[in-house]
Motif scaffolding. Structure first.
Motif, short mmCIF file in Angstrom:
data_model
loop_
_atom_site.label_atom_id
_atom_site.label_comp_id
_atom_site.label_asym_id
_atom_site.label_seq_id
_atom_site.Cartn_x
_atom_site.Cartn_y
_atom_site.Cartn_z
N ASN A 28 0.49 -1.01 0.03
CA ASN A 28 -0.23 0.00 -0.20
C ASN A 28 0.42 0.78 -0.13
OD1 ASN A 28 -2.68 -0.87 -0.26
ND2 ASN A 28 -2.82 -1.81 1.69
N ALA A 68 1.55 4.16 -2.47
CA ALA A 68 1.14 5.86 -2.28
C ALA A 68 1.71 6.29 -2.79
CB ALA A 68 0.95 6.10 -0.88
N GLY A 98 2.09 9.39 -6.18
CA GLY A 98 3.16 10.66 -5.12
C GLY A 98 3.25 10.99 -7.19
N ARG A 142 6.77 5.58 10.46
CA ARG A 142 7.71 5.46 9.73
C ARG A 142 6.80 5.58 8.20
NH1 ARG A 142 5.15 0.46 10.50
NH2 ARG A 142 3.90 0.13 12.16
N ASP A 143 5.44 5.17 8.83
CA ASP A 143 4.87 5.46 7.52
C ASP A 143 4.95 6.52 6.12
OD1 ASP A 143 3.44 2.87 8.07
OD2 ASP A 143 1.32 4.16 8.97
N ILE A 144 5.26 7.47 6.58
CA ILE A 144 5.37 8.95 6.13
C ILE A 144 7.15 8.89 5.57
CG2 ILE A 144 4.99 11.63 6.15
CD1 ILE A 144 2.40 10.55 6.66
N GLN A 153 6.87 6.07 2.94
CA GLN A 153 6.37 6.18 1.84
C GLN A 153 7.05 7.67 0.76
OE1 GLN A 153 2.71 8.66 1.98
NE2 GLN A 153 2.55 9.63 0.64
#
Lengths: 430, 226
Positions: free
Chosen positions: A5, A9, A13, A349-351, A354
């Motif tokens: 996922n 994303a 972007g 950490r997700d950001i 990504q």
């Protein structure tokens, strides 16, 4: 959030700004492409050196005349390296088992109405053995790994004997194409050709040959040959006595250093070279051994590698800064998106992941594109380097890895910056 | 009153900011409770501290002092990482400007909290998101992007996103502020329906007509509830 996922994303972007992403990759593309083509040049040059000097066995000393450029022409700095220098060497120096000699000259070769302007080679009786041990050419469709013998090069007839070489006999051996060109399919054996208006009996025909090194195939014509005994060639082809190329085979490899010194003494004596006022000898000849070539080659490879590394570093830093710049702009533009993602539960950490993935995707794309450009530009690079460029297959994964690492390195700061945003401020961002 | 029926317990909550040499007291000893299923309007002029309170209730920020229990759990001094988990599982945000991601479809926007929670399969996340969209009255346009939708539809998507994780609390910050009055009324009606489903809603507004839809109104002034 799963990696898939996050990847999705990140792709989203990039897709939001395709042109910008494409332009950003340009630095990486150029960097990666130049690394690949430069490595190919280095690889090709190495292969060419390997091929050119393969013949020089560890028990051989190659002796050539030292030359200088005078009014645009190469001329000997002192005396020539004469046929006689070579001929007498085994007798004078016990360590020298035997010598091979050769000389190339331009000749007009005629049979009936066919006239060829070509390079004629004079050699000693071991001419074919030299050819076989050089390993630069081989009979067409010669099985891989099969040992080459002098006989394998002969289609019909024979090569000249030592007695014919010493006597300066008027005999010659023709290359495959030269024989066809002169005789148009008739049998050349025992026929007469004229080399610079001197009669010559054809005693042998070579089989059709090909160049073993693919990198050199387009720059040499292995079937256009005419061999004369070296003594005959010196008389027939030259107005003045020419310098010859001498290869001395040393009886005992372990006494190479001594043999080398003896050869130098022998030639200094024959050429009357004495110490100058500062105590040096100004030799008019040069000795090359396998050891010399390996040393010089390693030196050149080091210089080349350094140059390459510098170029790669510069272009990839430029490319990397480009990526960092674009990612910083992207983070600023998407501040609100980051705020929303944080509000609905994205971890730091997700950001990071990504935006890092986004940078790595851009650089990876640049790497793939750069590899393609690099591979396609190898023949182009070869044109600028006398046909010597050979793609090194391992350079592609290497270049890709470097591109990805560049994206990772330069994407890290913008990604961390994005993850450190205050969600409240980010949500308010206009 | 049963203790576990309290969704929000706020006790002596304070927030101070350093502005140059001055300390600004944005919140001063705020204390209140909210029961499950309540619909509360938070009103007050700008600068009254209602935004600060909402940020604290939404776990976007931590208080300088005081306790905040959400669903019985003390959340006022959690780390950044833990607050992200609380926001993901216990809180649904509805913003004045919708705050949908423009490149994602309605369905993908609603999916977002479930993806970050990472607790359920892709298939279940999808069906749960479709249910949430159905709940707000959007079944047709779920594959459209926000730019292809009207303001009211966008806010419905945002509300579906706030619902999808079945949070303890829905925080709506001026949800009708960017909508015309008729569309605003339908959104308020939707929030009312959700409240009827026993969902706890805190609505931040300065519009008394909007606040009238709530069961109880908290008025704020100078960082205190009056």
């Amino acid at each position: 959030m799963t990696l898939f996922n996050t990847l999705w994303a990140a792709i989203g972007g990039i897709a939001g700004n395709k042109l910008r992403a494409a332009l950003t990759t340009l630095g990486i593309v150029i960097g990666v492409a130049s690394v690949i083509s430069m490595l190919a040049l280095g690889n090709g040059a190495r292969a060419a050196v390997d091929a050119n000097f393969r013949f020089l066995g560890s028990d051989m000393v190659q002796i050539s005349v030292k030359q200088k450029i005078d009014q645009g022409e190469l001329v000997p700095v002192g005396e020539i390296l004469s046929y006689d220098d070579g001929l007498r060497m085994p007798g004078e120096l016990p360590l020298v088992e035997r010598v091979l000699m050769s000389v190339d000259g331009n000749g007009k070769v005629r049979h009936d109405r066919e006239v060829l302007d070509m390079v004629v080679t004079g050699t000693t009786a071991e001419g074919l053995l030299t050819l076989a041990s050089q390993g630069q050419v081989q009979p067409l469709r010669w099985p891989d790994g099969e040992r080459l013998t002098a006989d394998a090069f002969l289609a019909r007839g024979r090569f000249f004997t030592p007695a014919e070489v010493v006597a300066g006999a008027d005999v010659c051996v023709l290359g495959h194409k030269t024989a066809n060109d002169l005789f148009n399919g008739d049998e050349p054996l025992e026929q007469i050709v004229w080399v610079n208006r001197k009669k010559c009996l054809v005693i042998g025909i070579l089989t059709e040959l090909e160049v073993t090194n693919p990198a050199l195939r387009n720059q040499s014509r292995p079937n256009e040959l005419l061999y004369l005994p070296i003594s005959t060639a010196i008389v027939n082809l030259f107005d003045e006595e020419p310098s010859v190329q001498i290869t001395a085979r040393i009886e005992d490899e372990s006494r190479m250093v001594t043999a080398r010194a003896q050869i130098i003494d022998y030639l200094r004596q024959r050429h009357n070279i004495i110490k100058n006022e500062v105590g040096d000898y100004e030799d008019d000849f040069e000795l090359t051994t396998r050891q010399d070539i390996l040393g010089a080659q390693q030196e050149a490879a080091r210089t080349f590698a350094f140059l390459l590394a510098a170029m790669a570093v510069v272009s990839l830093i430029v490319g990397g800064i480009g990526i960092m710049n674009v990612m910083l702009v992207s983070v600023t533009e998407r501040t609100r998106e980051i705020g929303v993602r944080m509000a609905v539960g994205a971890q730091q950490r997700d950001i990071v992941l990504q935006f890092l993935l986004e940078a790595v995707l851009i650089s990876g794309f640049g790497g793939v594109l750069g590899s393609a450009v690099g591979v396609l530009s190898v023949p182009l690079a070869a044109n600028f380097n006398r046909g010597v460029a050979l793609l090194d297959p391992s350079s592609i994964p290497l270049a890709l890895l470097v591109a990805l690492l560049t994206g990772l390195l330069f994407g890290l700061y913008p990604a961390v910056r994005a993850s450190r945003l205050d969600p409240i401020e980010a949500l308010r961002y206009e | 009153m049963l203790q576990n029926n309290l969704v929000i317990q706020v006790n002596g909550l304070e927030k101070q900011y350093q502005m140059g040499d001055n300390v600004v007291h944005a919140l001063c000893a705020v204390t209140f409770t909210v029961q499950r299923g309540e619909f509360i309007a938070l009103m007050g002029p700008s600068g009254s501290g209602k935004s600060t309170l909402m940020h604290l209730l939404g776990c976007l920020d931590t208080p300088t002092a005081g306790d905040y229990r959400l669903n019985g759990r003390l959340v006022s001094q959690l780390s950044q990482r833990e607050r992200a988990v609380v926001r993901n599982r216990e809180i649904g945000f509805v913003f004045q400007t919708f705050n949908l991601l423009p490149r994602l479809t309605a369905l993908e926007n609603v999916l977002l909290p479930l993806l970050y929670s990472g607790r359920i399969s892709a298939g279940r996340a999808r069906s749960q998101s479709e249910q949430a969209l159905t709940r707000v009255g959007l079944t047709e346009r779920i594959h459209h992007k926000p730019t292809e939708m009207s303001g009211g539809q966008r806010q419905r998507v945002a509300i579906a996103r706030a619902l999808v994780n079945d949070p303890a609390l829905i925080l709506a910050d001026e949800p009708t502020g960017n909508l015309d009055s008729r569309t605003g009324e339908t959104i308020m009606a939707l929030l009312g329906e959700l409240n009827d489903d026993d969902r706890t809603i805190i609505l931040v507004t300065h519009d008394p007509d909007v606040a009238a839809a709530a069961e109880r109104t908290l008025h704020m002034k100078d960082g205190q509830i009056t």
